[in-house]
Motif scaffolding. Structure first.
Motif, PDB file in Angstrom:
ATOM      1  N   CYS A  55       0.657  -1.171   0.028  1.00  0.00           N
ATOM      2  CA  CYS A  55      -0.220   0.066   0.105  1.00  0.00           C
ATOM      3  C   CYS A  55       0.902   1.443  -0.055  1.00  0.00           C
ATOM      4  N   TRP A  56       0.687   2.369  -1.004  1.00  0.00           N
ATOM      5  CA  TRP A  56       1.047   3.441  -0.883  1.00  0.00           C
ATOM      6  C   TRP A  56       0.542   4.497   0.086  1.00  0.00           C
ATOM      7  N   TYR A  57      -0.502   4.124   0.553  1.00  0.00           N
ATOM      8  CA  TYR A  57      -1.105   5.154   1.528  1.00  0.00           C
ATOM      9  C   TYR A  57      -1.629   6.381   0.695  1.00  0.00           C
TER      10      TYR A  57
ATOM     11  N   ALA B  30       0.981  12.757 -17.463  1.00  0.00           N
ATOM     12  CA  ALA B  30       1.831  13.001 -18.888  1.00  0.00           C
ATOM     13  C   ALA B  30       1.291  12.030 -19.918  1.00  0.00           C
ATOM     14  N   GLY B  31       1.132  10.760 -19.717  1.00  0.00           N
ATOM     15  CA  GLY B  31       0.404   9.823 -20.523  1.00  0.00           C
ATOM     16  C   GLY B  31      -0.692  10.095 -20.941  1.00  0.00           C
ATOM     17  N   CYS B  32      -1.807  10.631 -20.045  1.00  0.00           N
ATOM     18  CA  CYS B  32      -3.085  10.701 -20.243  1.00  0.00           C
ATOM     19  C   CYS B  32      -2.997  12.035 -21.395  1.00  0.00           C
ATOM     20  N   HIS B  55      -6.797   6.790 -10.700  1.00  0.00           N
ATOM     21  CA  HIS B  55      -6.091   7.518  -9.687  1.00  0.00           C
ATOM     22  C   HIS B  55      -4.364   6.920  -9.966  1.00  0.00           C
ATOM     23  N   SER B  56      -4.020   6.864 -10.996  1.00  0.00           N
ATOM     24  CA  SER B  56      -2.675   6.288 -11.203  1.00  0.00           C
ATOM     25  C   SER B  56      -1.727   7.229 -11.380  1.00  0.00           C
ATOM     26  N   GLY B  57      -0.278   6.945 -11.002  1.00  0.00           N
ATOM     27  CA  GLY B  57       0.611   7.745 -11.025  1.00  0.00           C
ATOM     28  C   GLY B  57       0.952   8.551  -9.611  1.00  0.00           C
ATOM     29  N   ASP B  64      -1.165  20.208  -5.468  1.00  0.00           N
ATOM     30  CA  ASP B  64      -1.767  21.374  -5.213  1.00  0.00           C
ATOM     31  C   ASP B  64      -1.201  22.592  -5.606  1.00  0.00           C
ATOM     32  N   HIS B  65       0.102  22.317  -6.409  1.00  0.00           N
ATOM     33  CA  HIS B  65       0.517  23.395  -6.866  1.00  0.00           C
ATOM     34  C   HIS B  65       0.741  23.162  -8.534  1.00  0.00           C
ATOM     35  N   TRP B  66       0.395  24.251  -9.247  1.00  0.00           N
ATOM     36  CA  TRP B  66       0.966  24.220 -10.492  1.00  0.00           C
ATOM     37  C   TRP B  66       2.035  25.311 -11.059  1.00  0.00           C
ATOM     38  N   GLY B 383      -1.171  15.675  -3.665  1.00  0.00           N
ATOM     39  CA  GLY B 383      -1.124  14.225  -3.641  1.00  0.00           C
ATOM     40  C   GLY B 383      -1.182  13.665  -2.309  1.00  0.00           C
ATOM     41  N   LYS B 384      -1.831  12.732  -2.163  1.00  0.00           N
ATOM     42  CA  LYS B 384      -1.826  11.778  -0.847  1.00  0.00           C
ATOM     43  C   LYS B 384      -2.104  12.634   0.219  1.00  0.00           C
ATOM     44  N   THR B 385      -2.972  13.433   0.266  1.00  0.00           N
ATOM     45  CA  THR B 385      -3.296  14.333   1.314  1.00  0.00           C
ATOM     46  C   THR B 385      -5.018  14.229   1.857  1.00  0.00           C
TER      47      THR B 385
END
Ligand SMILES: Cc1cc2nc3c(=O)[nH]c(=O)nc-3n(C[C@H](O)[C@H](O)[C@H](O)COP(=O)(O)OP(=O)(O)OC[C@H]3O[C@@H](n4cnc5c(N)ncnc54)[C@H](O)[C@@H]3O)c2cc1C
Lengths: 88, 644
Positions: A55-57, B30-32, B55-57, B64-66, B383-385
C-alpha cells in the motif's frame, strides 16, 4: 494448464480495514487502487487486502468509496504525526 | 499462509496482436495528455497503464501547485524569464526544452483540465478577498503573489477528468497492463521504435502492439537504494508502480539517457524513515509560508534574502526590494541569491540563538484565508493528502485553530537519511530528447518524469501533450513494421520464467539485495574500484539469483518484473557513474579517486545508451537546446496559430 494461486502476504501494518456492516461490496476501492493491493472475490462482500505491505497510503480507495465510513484507513503507528495545543 | 483461488481469468500464453497509430506507455498525467493530444488529432491511440487510470501515477490523488504557468492571464513573468531562471538555478544541468514547454504551454493544459471538468479556480468564492486571489479570474496563486506564476489548484479532480476525456475521445485503454519491452526495427536509417510488448498483470495475457509512434510516460526509477520488504509501498515517495520500467526497457532498446550518475541523499520516503509527506509541520512546498514556532511557542523569524526580518505574514509572499521574482516549489531547495525568496532563519542560526526543538507549524497565528489555503485546500488537494493527511488528522482531532503540528528534521524532508541512502529525486536523470521530445530512436518520444531533470505535474502535463502532438504528426509518414517473432517469443519466455520455478526466491529478497548492493558500491562517495565491484556483483545476481525467482500469479510476476527492471536501472547508474571521472556539485556526485570538482571539460551532459547490447558513452554540451523561444517557435507554428 498452470493454475494461479493468490497468497496473502503478511505485513506488520494494516492500512485498510472494512466495516462489514457498511461495506456494500461494490469493489470500487479495489478497482481504483493503482497498486492492486486488494482482490474482490465476491460481490457484496469487502475485498481481501491481499498485499497490505504494498500500500502507498494514497487514499484513492476511500476517495472512490460510495459509503462513508466503510473503509478505515490507518497509517502505521510510527507514522502518526504528533500535534499539541497551541502555546501563546 | 492463507491461499485463495485466483479470481481473474487465466490467460497465460494468450497473445493478442494490435495495431495503432500512437501508442502511449504509462497513464499518469503525462501519458493521459499525450493520448489526448494524439486522439484530438484524429489518430488511433492505445494507452497502456499498469494500474488503473482514474488514480494512477504520482499525481493520482491530486497535486496542489501548478508551477511556471507563465502565460496565465495574471502572470507578470515571461516563459523566457522563468526557463532561464530554472536553467541557471540548476547550473545548466537542466532540461531547457521541457521547462520552456512547461512555461509556454502549461497554462493551456490547465485550461484543458477545466474544460474536461477539473477545478482550477475558486468558483465558489471560498477565498473571496484573499490576497492570493485574482478577483476577476478567481485564480488562486502561491509563493510569489507579486508575479503570480504558480497556481493553487484542485488537483484531486484532475485524473478523473482526464479519464473521462480519454473515454470521450475513444482512446483504447489497456489498464492493469504493464509494458515490458519496446519493439524496434533496424532500418538503413538506424534503429526505430515500432511498438511494445505488454502483459496483463491480472490475467497474464500478452499484448503485442505495433505502433507507428510510441510515447514513453512511465516516470522514473525508485527502490534502487531504498527498500523495505515489509512496507514495499512506503519505500519511496513515488508510487510503488513507478520503479523505472520505462528507463529499463528504453536502456535495453538503445534509448539515450543523461544525468543517470546523479542521485541525492534520501529526502522523501516513508518506510519508517519519515512521517507521511505533507502531514508534518513545515513551511515548504504545500505548507509555504506557514508560521513556525519552537517548543516554547516562540515564533521563528522569516528573513528576506538579505537577512532582514519580515514583520508580517504577507511579506513572506513578495520578492525583495529590487528583485523581479523569486522561485519556490518542488525542485527548489536553497536557490541562488538571485532567485531566493523569503525563508525562515537558517537552522544552525536558530540553534545558536537558543530556539528549542521540536519546532511546530502554528497555523492559528495566520490570517484565516492563509490558514484555510494551507489546511483544507493545499492539504487536501496535494497528492496523498485528502484522506491520508487532512482526513486522518481531522479524525484524530487536529484543529488548525487550536493545535500545532510537529516538525521532524530541519526542513521539509520530515526525516533524516544516511549518505548511502539515496534516491533519484530533485530533477534526476532520464531520457534526453530533441525539440520534438523525440528520443535518439525514431518513432519513440518521451515526456513527464521520464525525461531528465523533470519533477513537476504541470511540466508532465505540458510535455505529455507536446509529445503526443509530435508523435501524432510523425505517425502520418510512417508505416507499420511486423513485430520480430523471435524477439516476442524471447520476451514472453523471460516474463513467464518465474512461474515455472517452485520454491524459488521471492522478489523481495532480490530487491533487498540490489538496494544493499547500491548502498555499498554506489553510495554517497564513489570510486572506480567500488563501482566495478558493484557491476560484478550485479552480474553475479543475474546468473545466480534471477533464474531462481519464483512467482505464483500475474501480480507477483509484475513485482518480479519490477525487480528485474530495477537491476537494469542499477546497471545503467553504475555505468553512468563510471563515465563521470570528476566530482560534481550540481549532480551531487562525489568521487574519492579524483581531486577535481566540476572541471571545465566535464561540464557537459554525459549520455549513456546501449548499441547492440554494448554500453556506449556520449557527450552533449550543456546548453544544447539553444535559444528556447526561437527553437520552439520554429517548430510549433501550427500550434501557435491554432491558439490565436
Ligand atoms: C505526493 C506527491 C505530491 C506531489 N505534488 C506535486 C505538486 O503539488 N505539484 C507538482 O507540480 N508536482 C507534484 N508532484 C510531482 C508530480 O506528481 C509528478 O511530477 C507527475 O505526476 C509526473 O507525471 P508522469 O505522468 O510523468 O508520472 P506519473 O504521474 O507517476 O505516471 C506514471 C505512470 O506510468 C505507469 N507505469 C509505470 N510503469 C509502467 C509500465 N511498465 N507499464 C505501464 N504503465 C506504467 C504508472 O502506473 C503511472 O500511472 C507530487 C508527487 C507526489 C508523489
Amino acid at each position: 494448464m498452470m493454475e494461479f494461486k493468490a497468497e496473502f502476504i503478511q505485513s506488520s501494518n494494516h492500512p485498510i480495514r472494512f466495516d462489514e456492516t457498511k461495506c456494500i461490496g461494490c469493489h470500487r476501492c479495489a478497482e481504483a487502487c493503482q497498486v492492486d493491493v486488494m482482490i474482490g472475490f465476491e460481490k457484496g462482500k469487502p475485498p481481501v487486502v491481499m498485499y497490505p505491505g504494498e500500500c502507498w497510503y494514497c487514499g484513492a480507495c476511500v476517495m472512490e468509496c460510495p459509503v462513508e465510513g466503510a473503509i478505515r484507513f490507518r497509517h502505521p503507528l510510527m507514522n502518526q504525526t504528533k500535534f499539541v495545543e497551541v502555546k501563546q | 499462509m492463507k491461499e485463495y483461488r485466483w479470481p481473474y481469468a487465466n490467460e497465460l500464453n494468450e497473445k493478442e496482436y494490435r495495431k495503432t497509430d500512437v501508442l502511449v506507455l504509462g497513464g499518469g498525467v503525462a501519458g493521459c495528455f499525450a493520448a489526448i493530444a494524439a486522439a484530438e488529432r484524429g489518430k488511433n491511440v492505445i494507452l497502456v497503464e499498469k494500474g488503473s487510470v482514474i488514480h494512477s501515477g504520482a499525481a493520482g490523488t491530486g497535486f496542489d501547485h501548478w508551477e511556471s504557468a507563465c502565460t496565465n492571464p495574471c502572470s507578470k513573468v515571461t516563459p523566457e524569464e522563468i526557463t532561464k531562471a530554472y536553467v541557471d538555478e540548476q547550473d545548466h544541468y537542466s532540461n531547457g526544452i521541457a521547462h520552456y514547454i512547461e512555461c509556454r504551454e502549461g497554462y493551456d493544459r490547465l485550461a484543458d483540465l477545466e474544460r474536461f471538468g477539473g477545478k482550477i479556480r475558486d468558483t465558489e468564492d471560498e477565498f473571496a478577498g484573499a490576497e492570493f486571489r485574482d478577483e476577476e479570474t478567481k485564480l488562486l496563486f502561491a509563493y510569489d503573489y507579486a508575479n503570480k506564476f504558480t497556481l493553487r489548484v484542485w488537483g484531486s479532480t484532475f485524473k478523473p477528468a482526464l479519464l473521462r476525456q480519454l473515454k470521450k475521445l475513444n482512446v483504447t485503454l489497456l489498464e492493469r497492463t504493464e509494458a515490458t519491452a519496446l519493439l524496434t526495427e533496424d532500418t538503413p536509417e538506424g534503429r526505430r521504435g515500432t511498438g511494445a510488448v505488454c502483459m496483463n498483470v491480472r490475467t497474464g495475457k500478452i499484448e503485442v502492439i505495433s505502433a507507428k509512434t510510441t510515447v514513453l510516460a512511465m516516470s522514473r526509477p525508485a527502490r534502487i537504494w531504498l527498500y523495505n520488504p515489509d512496507m514495499t509501498g512506503l519505500s519511496e515517495f513515488r508510487p510503488p508502480q513507478c520503479i523505472g520500467s520505462g528507463h529499463a526497457m528504453g536502456y535495453r532498446a538503445g534509448v539515450e539517457f543523461t544525468m543517470m550518475e546523479k542521485s541525492v541523499r534520501g529526502e522523501f520516503s516513508a518506510a519508517g524513515r519519515s512521517i507521511p509527506p505533507y502531514s508534518t509541520g513545515n513551511n515548504h512546498n504545500t505548507w509555504y509560508a506557514a508560521t513556525m514556532v519552537d517548543a516554547r511557542g516562540v515564533e521563528i523569524p522569516y528573513l528576506d534574502r538579505d537577512g532582514n526580518e519580515l514583520k508580517t505574514v504577507s511579506e513572506r509572499y513578495y520578492p525583495a526590494k529590487g528583485q523581479k521574482f523569486f522561485l519556490k516549489g518542488g525542485v527548489i531547495d536553497e536557490p541562488k541569491y538571485e532567485y531566493r525568496g523569503p525563508e525562515t532563519m537558517p537552522f544552525d542560526e536558530l540553534m545558536k540563538r537558543g530556539y528549542r526543538l521540536p519546532f511546530y507549524a502554528d497555523l492559528s497565528r495566520m490570517p484565516e484565508s492563509e490558514r484555510k489555503a494551507i489546511w483544507g485546500l493545499m492539504v487536501g488537494e496535494e497528492g496523498k493528502t485528502k484522506i491520508p493527511v487532512y482526513g486522518n488528522l481531522t479524525e484524530r482531532g487536529f484543529d488548525p485553530e487550536k493545535h500545532m503540528l510537529q516538525s521532524y528534521g530541519t526542513g521539509w524532508q520530515s526525516a533524516s537519511f544516511l549518505d548511502q541512502e539515496r534516491q533519484l529525486f530533485g530533477a534526476p536523470g532520464g531520457i534526453i530528447t530533441d525539440w520534438d521530445l523525440k528520443t535518439n530512436l525514431d518513432g519513440i518520444y518521451a515526456c513527464g518524469d521520464q525525461l531528465f531533470a523533470m519533477d513537476c505535474a504541470g511540466a508532465a502535463c505540458a510535455t505529455g501533450y507536446y509529445a503526443g502532438r509530435k508523435a501524432a504528426e510523425a505517425s502520418d509518414t510512417i508505416e507499420f513494421f511486423t513485430p520480430d517473432e523471435a524477439f516476442v517469443e524471447n520476451e514472453i519466455r523471460r516474463l513467464y520464467a518465474p512461474l515455472y520455478v517452485e520454491d524459488g526466491m521471492d522478489w523481495r529478497e532480490l530487491n533487498s539485495a540490489v538496494s544493499k548492493l547500491m548502498q555499498n558500491y554506489c553510495g554517497g562517495v564513489k570510486c572506480d574500484d567500488l563501482l566495478k565491484e558493484g557491476l560484478d556483483l550485479l552480474n553475479h545476481y543475474r546468473k545466480t539469483a534471477v533464474p531462481q525467482l519464483s512467482a505464483k500469479n500475474p501480480h507477483e510476476l509484475m513485482r518480479t518484473h519490477e525487480v528485474l527492471d530495477i537491476m537494469d536501472v542499477a546497471e545503467m547508474i553504475l555505468h553512468a557513474c563510471l563515465m563521470r571521472k570528476s566530482s560534481s556539485k550540481p549532480l551531487c556526485f562525489e568521487r574519492s579517486d579524483s581531486d577535481q570538482t566540476d572541471p571545465a571539460e566535464d561540464q557537459r551532459f554525459i549520455t549513456i545508451r546501449t548499441v547492440n547490447g554494448v554500453v556506449t558513452e556520449g557527450s552533449i554540451p550543456l546548453d544544447y537546446f539553444n535559444d528556447p523561444k526561437t527553437e520552439y517557435e520554429k517548430r510549433n507554428r501550427n500550434y501557435i496559430e491554432d491558439r490565436k
